[in-house]
Design an enzyme around this catalytic site. Sequence first.
Site, PDB file in Angstrom:
ATOM      1  N   HIS A 280      50.256  28.484  20.434  1.00 21.32           N
ATOM      2  CA  HIS A 280      49.636  27.542  19.488  1.00 21.32           C
ATOM      3  C   HIS A 280      49.251  28.253  18.192  1.00 21.32           C
ATOM      4  O   HIS A 280      49.311  27.664  17.113  1.00 21.32           O
ATOM      5  CB  HIS A 280      48.363  26.931  20.095  1.00 21.32           C
ATOM      6  CG  HIS A 280      48.606  25.723  20.957  1.00 21.32           C
ATOM      7  ND1 HIS A 280      49.204  24.572  20.490  1.00 21.32           N
ATOM      8  CD2 HIS A 280      48.306  25.481  22.254  1.00 21.32           C
ATOM      9  CE1 HIS A 280      49.263  23.670  21.470  1.00 21.32           C
ATOM     10  NE2 HIS A 280      48.731  24.194  22.560  1.00 21.32           N
TER      11      HIS A 280
ATOM     12  N   GLN B  22      44.077  23.199  17.813  1.00 27.75           N
ATOM     13  CA  GLN B  22      44.021  21.901  18.501  1.00 27.75           C
ATOM     14  C   GLN B  22      42.774  21.099  18.139  1.00 27.75           C
ATOM     15  O   GLN B  22      42.713  19.903  18.386  1.00 27.75           O
ATOM     16  CB  GLN B  22      44.077  22.092  20.026  1.00 27.75           C
ATOM     17  CG  GLN B  22      45.436  22.590  20.505  1.00 27.75           C
ATOM     18  CD  GLN B  22      45.467  22.688  22.012  1.00 27.75           C
ATOM     19  OE1 GLN B  22      45.015  23.671  22.576  1.00 27.75           O
ATOM     20  NE2 GLN B  22      45.983  21.664  22.668  1.00 27.75           N
TER      21      GLN B  22
ATOM     22  N   CYS C 139      49.973  19.861  27.841  1.00 28.78           N
ATOM     23  CA  CYS C 139      49.162  20.308  26.713  1.00 28.78           C
ATOM     24  C   CYS C 139      48.244  19.167  26.305  1.00 28.78           C
ATOM     25  O   CYS C 139      48.672  18.017  26.265  1.00 28.78           O
ATOM     26  CB  CYS C 139      50.087  20.682  25.556  1.00 28.78           C
ATOM     27  SG  CYS C 139      49.217  21.172  24.061  1.00 28.78           S
TER      28      CYS C 139
ATOM     29  N   HIS D 205      50.683  30.146  26.618  1.00 32.89           N
ATOM     30  CA  HIS D 205      50.740  28.813  26.007  1.00 32.89           C
ATOM     31  C   HIS D 205      49.784  28.727  24.805  1.00 32.89           C
ATOM     32  O   HIS D 205      50.164  28.268  23.730  1.00 32.89           O
ATOM     33  CB  HIS D 205      50.379  27.773  27.085  1.00 32.89           C
ATOM     34  CG  HIS D 205      50.285  26.357  26.601  1.00 32.89           C
ATOM     35  ND1 HIS D 205      51.102  25.350  27.075  1.00 32.89           N
ATOM     36  CD2 HIS D 205      49.460  25.759  25.705  1.00 32.89           C
ATOM     37  CE1 HIS D 205      50.786  24.207  26.470  1.00 32.89           C
ATOM     38  NE2 HIS D 205      49.781  24.437  25.637  1.00 32.89           N
ATOM     39  N   GLU D 206      48.553  29.203  25.011  1.00 34.86           N
ATOM     40  CA  GLU D 206      47.555  29.107  23.929  1.00 34.86           C
ATOM     41  C   GLU D 206      47.906  30.027  22.763  1.00 34.86           C
ATOM     42  O   GLU D 206      47.705  29.663  21.598  1.00 34.86           O
ATOM     43  CB  GLU D 206      46.150  29.417  24.454  1.00 34.86           C
ATOM     44  CG  GLU D 206      45.659  28.508  25.581  1.00 34.86           C
ATOM     45  CD  GLU D 206      45.843  27.030  25.312  1.00 34.86           C
ATOM     46  OE1 GLU D 206      45.756  26.590  24.146  1.00 34.86           O
ATOM     47  OE2 GLU D 206      46.096  26.282  26.280  1.00 34.86           O
TER      48      GLU D 206
ATOM     49  N   GLY E  98      43.132  25.364  28.962  1.00 37.18           N
ATOM     50  CA  GLY E  98      43.106  26.185  27.766  1.00 37.18           C
ATOM     51  C   GLY E  98      43.062  25.339  26.508  1.00 37.18           C
ATOM     52  O   GLY E  98      43.495  24.181  26.517  1.00 37.18           O
TER      53      GLY E  98
HETATM   54 NI    NI Z   1      48.607  23.273  24.369  1.00 35.39          NI
END
Ligand code: NI
Length: 157
Positions: free
Chosen positions: A137, A51, A91, A133-134, A46
């Site tokens: 972010h 990011q 990550c 998780h994403e 992901g």
């Molecule tokens: Ni991550």
Amino acid sequence: MAIRKIVNKSDPVLHCKCKPVEKFDERLHILLDDMKETLAKAQGVGLAAPQVGIRRRAVIIDIGEEESEMIELVNPVILKRSGRQRDVEGCLSCPDEWGYVVRPAKCTVRAQDRNGEFFEMHLEGLACRCACHELDHLEGKLFLELVDEFVELGDEA
Ligand code: NI
């Protein structure tokens, strides 16, 4: 398409809340295509827009099931979560850091596609973990703060 640079956890962009995507234009399409290529190259599951330095609510998840089609989630929200799973996460912005995180076992996500059309998806297992998780972010939150036990180098998650 182009590979974009994945920022490290020390970058401030990973610590602030992202803004909604408002324009479903060529620029967004290029971003999503670049994110897919960047994710494939990095061999992750992901990737979130911050990011690659973009403070907008867009993520790619590669659920890696039968078809390795990557899913684009624009302005995603989790409508429903259920169950519990605990497993090792990593990550791409935190290389060499791994740890156990508790996540829901299943979730329902509502998002828009690259053209602004709304859709809902039911995710479970790794796909659910990855989406959670994403989406974190997008809130400026890293998995590190959710880790209950760090582990030595592995290649899980
Ligand atoms: Ni991550």
